[in-house]
Design a protein around this motif. Structure first.
Motif, PDB file in Angstrom:
ATOM      1  N   ALA A 289       0.827  -1.211   0.000  1.00  0.00           N
ATOM      2  CA  ALA A 289       0.000   0.000   0.000  1.00  0.00           C
ATOM      3  C   ALA A 289       0.860   1.259   0.000  1.00  0.00           C
ATOM      4  O   ALA A 289       0.564   2.228  -0.711  1.00  0.00           O
ATOM      5  CB  ALA A 289      -0.926  -0.012   1.216  1.00  0.00           C
ATOM      6  N   ILE A 290       1.941   1.247   0.787  1.00  0.00           N
ATOM      7  CA  ILE A 290       2.826   2.413   0.842  1.00  0.00           C
ATOM      8  C   ILE A 290       3.491   2.636  -0.520  1.00  0.00           C
ATOM      9  O   ILE A 290       3.574   3.761  -1.003  1.00  0.00           O
ATOM     10  CB  ILE A 290       3.887   2.234   1.941  1.00  0.00           C
ATOM     11  CG1 ILE A 290       3.217   2.166   3.309  1.00  0.00           C
ATOM     12  CG2 ILE A 290       4.914   3.354   1.886  1.00  0.00           C
ATOM     13  CD1 ILE A 290       4.169   1.908   4.448  1.00  0.00           C
ATOM     14  N   GLY A 291       3.945   1.547  -1.140  1.00  0.00           N
ATOM     15  CA  GLY A 291       4.589   1.664  -2.446  1.00  0.00           C
ATOM     16  C   GLY A 291       3.658   2.219  -3.501  1.00  0.00           C
ATOM     17  O   GLY A 291       4.048   3.083  -4.307  1.00  0.00           O
ATOM     18  N   GLN A 292       2.411   1.753  -3.496  1.00  0.00           N
ATOM     19  CA  GLN A 292       1.446   2.263  -4.471  1.00  0.00           C
ATOM     20  C   GLN A 292       1.151   3.740  -4.219  1.00  0.00           C
ATOM     21  O   GLN A 292       0.992   4.525  -5.164  1.00  0.00           O
ATOM     22  CB  GLN A 292       0.167   1.439  -4.401  1.00  0.00           C
ATOM     23  CG  GLN A 292       0.336  -0.001  -4.861  1.00  0.00           C
ATOM     24  CD  GLN A 292      -0.954  -0.792  -4.764  1.00  0.00           C
ATOM     25  OE1 GLN A 292      -2.035  -0.240  -4.706  1.00  0.00           O
ATOM     26  NE2 GLN A 292      -0.832  -2.102  -4.743  1.00  0.00           N
ATOM     27  N   GLY A 293       1.078   4.116  -2.936  1.00  0.00           N
ATOM     28  CA  GLY A 293       0.842   5.522  -2.622  1.00  0.00           C
ATOM     29  C   GLY A 293       1.982   6.417  -3.073  1.00  0.00           C
ATOM     30  O   GLY A 293       1.759   7.516  -3.597  1.00  0.00           O
ATOM     31  N   VAL A 294       3.219   5.949  -2.888  1.00  0.00           N
ATOM     32  CA  VAL A 294       4.384   6.730  -3.325  1.00  0.00           C
ATOM     33  C   VAL A 294       4.382   6.900  -4.838  1.00  0.00           C
ATOM     34  O   VAL A 294       4.618   8.000  -5.360  1.00  0.00           O
ATOM     35  CB  VAL A 294       5.689   6.039  -2.856  1.00  0.00           C
ATOM     36  CG1 VAL A 294       6.903   6.694  -3.513  1.00  0.00           C
ATOM     37  CG2 VAL A 294       5.815   6.103  -1.343  1.00  0.00           C
ATOM     38  N   ILE A 295       4.099   5.823  -5.572  1.00  0.00           N
ATOM     39  CA  ILE A 295       4.045   5.906  -7.040  1.00  0.00           C
ATOM     40  C   ILE A 295       2.973   6.891  -7.474  1.00  0.00           C
ATOM     41  O   ILE A 295       3.178   7.709  -8.374  1.00  0.00           O
ATOM     42  CB  ILE A 295       3.797   4.512  -7.635  1.00  0.00           C
ATOM     43  CG1 ILE A 295       5.008   3.614  -7.400  1.00  0.00           C
ATOM     44  CG2 ILE A 295       3.509   4.609  -9.139  1.00  0.00           C
ATOM     45  CD1 ILE A 295       4.793   2.180  -7.806  1.00  0.00           C
ATOM     46  N   LEU A 296       1.811   6.832  -6.824  1.00  0.00           N
ATOM     47  CA  LEU A 296       0.725   7.753  -7.161  1.00  0.00           C
ATOM     48  C   LEU A 296       1.131   9.205  -6.923  1.00  0.00           C
ATOM     49  O   LEU A 296       0.892  10.077  -7.765  1.00  0.00           O
ATOM     50  CB  LEU A 296      -0.515   7.407  -6.332  1.00  0.00           C
ATOM     51  CG  LEU A 296      -1.737   8.324  -6.505  1.00  0.00           C
ATOM     52  CD1 LEU A 296      -2.218   8.313  -7.945  1.00  0.00           C
ATOM     53  CD2 LEU A 296      -2.854   7.900  -5.563  1.00  0.00           C
ATOM     54  N   LEU A 297       1.770   9.477  -5.789  1.00  0.00           N
ATOM     55  CA  LEU A 297       2.189  10.849  -5.478  1.00  0.00           C
ATOM     56  C   LEU A 297       3.236  11.352  -6.466  1.00  0.00           C
ATOM     57  O   LEU A 297       3.182  12.513  -6.904  1.00  0.00           O
ATOM     58  CB  LEU A 297       2.734  10.909  -4.050  1.00  0.00           C
ATOM     59  CG  LEU A 297       1.713  10.781  -2.925  1.00  0.00           C
ATOM     60  CD1 LEU A 297       2.407  10.711  -1.581  1.00  0.00           C
ATOM     61  CD2 LEU A 297       0.724  11.939  -2.963  1.00  0.00           C
ATOM     62  N   VAL A 298       4.180  10.492  -6.830  1.00  0.00           N
ATOM     63  CA  VAL A 298       5.219  10.893  -7.780  1.00  0.00           C
ATOM     64  C   VAL A 298       4.597  11.262  -9.118  1.00  0.00           C
ATOM     65  O   VAL A 298       4.940  12.297  -9.722  1.00  0.00           O
ATOM     66  CB  VAL A 298       6.254   9.762  -7.952  1.00  0.00           C
ATOM     67  CG1 VAL A 298       7.183  10.052  -9.127  1.00  0.00           C
ATOM     68  CG2 VAL A 298       7.069   9.587  -6.675  1.00  0.00           C
ATOM     69  N   VAL A 299       3.671  10.441  -9.601  1.00  0.00           N
ATOM     70  CA  VAL A 299       3.028  10.735 -10.882  1.00  0.00           C
ATOM     71  C   VAL A 299       2.238  12.032 -10.799  1.00  0.00           C
ATOM     72  O   VAL A 299       2.270  12.866 -11.718  1.00  0.00           O
ATOM     73  CB  VAL A 299       2.113   9.566 -11.298  1.00  0.00           C
ATOM     74  CG1 VAL A 299       1.289   9.938 -12.535  1.00  0.00           C
ATOM     75  CG2 VAL A 299       2.932   8.321 -11.589  1.00  0.00           C
ATOM     76  N   LEU A 300       1.532  12.247  -9.693  1.00  0.00           N
ATOM     77  CA  LEU A 300       0.735  13.463  -9.543  1.00  0.00           C
ATOM     78  C   LEU A 300       1.599  14.715  -9.538  1.00  0.00           C
ATOM     79  O   LEU A 300       1.226  15.751 -10.115  1.00  0.00           O
ATOM     80  CB  LEU A 300      -0.095  13.386  -8.260  1.00  0.00           C
ATOM     81  CG  LEU A 300      -1.315  12.468  -8.287  1.00  0.00           C
ATOM     82  CD1 LEU A 300      -1.941  12.376  -6.911  1.00  0.00           C
ATOM     83  CD2 LEU A 300      -2.338  12.961  -9.301  1.00  0.00           C
ATOM     84  N   PHE A 301       2.759  14.653  -8.893  1.00  0.00           N
ATOM     85  CA  PHE A 301       3.625  15.824  -8.824  1.00  0.00           C
ATOM     86  C   PHE A 301       4.366  16.059 -10.133  1.00  0.00           C
ATOM     87  O   PHE A 301       4.528  17.209 -10.568  1.00  0.00           O
ATOM     88  CB  PHE A 301       4.627  15.667  -7.677  1.00  0.00           C
ATOM     89  CG  PHE A 301       4.057  16.000  -6.339  1.00  0.00           C
ATOM     90  CD1 PHE A 301       3.661  17.294  -6.038  1.00  0.00           C
ATOM     91  CD2 PHE A 301       3.906  15.028  -5.362  1.00  0.00           C
ATOM     92  CE1 PHE A 301       3.125  17.610  -4.797  1.00  0.00           C
ATOM     93  CE2 PHE A 301       3.372  15.325  -4.121  1.00  0.00           C
ATOM     94  CZ  PHE A 301       2.983  16.623  -3.829  1.00  0.00           C
ATOM     95  N   VAL A 302       4.833  14.986 -10.762  1.00  0.00           N
ATOM     96  CA  VAL A 302       5.643  15.129 -11.971  1.00  0.00           C
ATOM     97  C   VAL A 302       4.779  15.280 -13.218  1.00  0.00           C
ATOM     98  O   VAL A 302       5.070  16.095 -14.099  1.00  0.00           O
ATOM     99  CB  VAL A 302       6.585  13.911 -12.125  1.00  0.00           C
ATOM    100  CG1 VAL A 302       7.393  14.010 -13.410  1.00  0.00           C
ATOM    101  CG2 VAL A 302       7.512  13.816 -10.916  1.00  0.00           C
ATOM    102  N   LEU A 303       3.699  14.492 -13.290  1.00  0.00           N
ATOM    103  CA  LEU A 303       2.804  14.517 -14.458  1.00  0.00           C
ATOM    104  C   LEU A 303       1.364  14.664 -13.982  1.00  0.00           C
ATOM    105  O   LEU A 303       0.641  13.665 -13.863  1.00  0.00           O
ATOM    106  CB  LEU A 303       2.953  13.229 -15.275  1.00  0.00           C
ATOM    107  CG  LEU A 303       4.295  12.989 -15.968  1.00  0.00           C
ATOM    108  CD1 LEU A 303       4.356  11.566 -16.511  1.00  0.00           C
ATOM    109  CD2 LEU A 303       4.495  13.998 -17.102  1.00  0.00           C
ATOM    110  N   PRO A 304       0.915  15.884 -13.687  1.00  0.00           N
ATOM    111  CA  PRO A 304      -0.463  16.066 -13.194  1.00  0.00           C
ATOM    112  C   PRO A 304      -1.514  15.563 -14.180  1.00  0.00           C
ATOM    113  O   PRO A 304      -2.616  15.201 -13.769  1.00  0.00           O
ATOM    114  CB  PRO A 304      -0.563  17.590 -13.013  1.00  0.00           C
ATOM    115  CG  PRO A 304       0.846  18.056 -12.878  1.00  0.00           C
ATOM    116  CD  PRO A 304       1.660  17.139 -13.728  1.00  0.00           C
ATOM    117  N   GLY A 305      -1.190  15.523 -15.469  1.00  0.00           N
ATOM    118  CA  GLY A 305      -2.121  15.025 -16.476  1.00  0.00           C
ATOM    119  C   GLY A 305      -2.078  13.526 -16.652  1.00  0.00           C
ATOM    120  O   GLY A 305      -2.763  12.993 -17.537  1.00  0.00           O
TER     121      GLY A 305
END
Length: 339
Positions: A289-305
């Motif tokens: 769960a933590i790993g998936q959350g980190v991946i989600l946050l990285v994508v949101l910050f780097v590629l908001p689209g």
């Protein structure tokens, strides 16, 4: 980059590329191993679910945290129809129609709500659906779930089961994506865009926000039911846990990572839904769960689209670093503007 752009604008190049992609998709299962075919089938299953979610959240801007309920309902309808000897085509129609009717009833009551209120309504769907499926054991099999083996390859096909399942999924998924593409590029999509941006403006130009929200939610439910049918094609088993709330949140995350308001982004979202849990589990099952959350946050910050916007971001960066994009000579810049 400009050469690639000019090539892409050529109609015959696009047609040739589409033909190549179609040939590869049709030929792929004949040469891929069993695990690869099963993985592709699972990606297609969740890509259709994410596609429906994208219609209501990405294009209509309406919160829906209960998409997994319609996936589970479609799976149960499929299992029930198969175990009672229904024709497979009738099973597919019922698996799409009944979740669509359920979605329509929910939308008629909830579409006038907004923000937190509609979020609570959609959250309640899987929360109520799981215990309801356990209690209606005569229809759903209760906590034990239901098995439905109907997607084995017929003898005349000469195919293995995984190959036959792949082709079933390919037909349904291709039809779903073509339908969604035509919808969002037509009048329906333009109306959803107006509603998403400003409901008051939409009403002033004759576009009913309530009507289009109901339509979007209903269509999302139909796509969810189709995904449930495909889930039974792939897994041949369903249980109350199929529609658990955690899966619904994962679908929303997959839509955001793939790209909200993007039909191709839904396919990327389906791949995210399948591959990321496998990747995080391989590293440490306790930190999934933590790993998936980190991946989600990285994508949101780097590629908001979402990941679907990556090519556009790369093109923008290339243009900024191109010598022609930052010419120090004003007269050259003026000539480029006139051209």
């Amino acid at each position: 980059m400009s050469t690639l752009t000019s090539l892409w604008r050529n109609r015959w190049v696009r047609v040739a590329l589409v033909v190549v992609v179609v040939v590869l998709l049709v030929a792929a299962p004949l040469s891929l191993p069993l695990f690869a075919n099963q993985t592709l089938v699972r990606i297609g299953v969740y890509a259709v679910a994410v596609l429906g979610l994208n219609l209501v959240m990405g294009y209509a801007g309406q919160v829906n945290l209960g998409q997994i309920f319609f996936v589970g309902l479609g799976a149960y309808v499929t299992a029930f129809g198969v175990t009672h000897g229904w024709n497979v085509v009738l099973v597919f129609v019922a698996a799409c129609l009944l979740p669509g009717v359920a979605g329509l009833l929910v939308a008629l009551a909830a579409a006038r709500l907004g923000g937190l209120a509609i979020a609570m309504v959609t959250i309640a769907l899987p929360i109520v659906g799981v215990p309801l499926a356990k209690r209606l054991s005569d229809v759903t099999g209760g906590s034990q779930g239901m098995s439905a083996r109907f997607s084995g390859a017929p003898d005349w096909s000469g195919l293995y089961d995984d190959q036959w399942q792949y082709y079933i999924l390919l037909v349904v998924t291709a039809a779903a994506f073509l339908l969604a593409r035509n919808l969002v590029r037509g009048k329906f999509g333009r109306a959803l865009a107006v509603v998403r941006r400003n409901e008051a403006v939409a009403a002033s130009v004759g576009v009913s926000p309530y009507r289009y929200k109901v339509l979007a939610f209903t269509l999302a439910s139909v796509f969810g039911g189709a995904s449930g049918f495909l889930y039974l094609v792939a897994v041949q088993y369903t249980s109350p846990e199929t529609m658990s709330f955690g899966h619904s949140i994962e679908l929303v995350a997959a839509m955001v990572v793939g790209g909200a308001g993007s039909v191709p982004g839904s396919l990327i979202g389906g791949a995210y839904y399948v591959f990321v849990p496998q990747f995080t589990n391989s590293l440490d099952p306790n930190l999934t769960a933590i790993g998936q959350g980190v991946i989600l946050l990285v994508v949101l910050f780097v590629l908001p689209g979402g990941l679907v916007s990556l090519p556009r971001v790369i093109r923008r960066l290339v243009r900024r670093r191109s010598p022609q994009a930052a010419s120090p000579w004003p007269e050259e810049t003026e000539r480029q503007a006139q051209a």
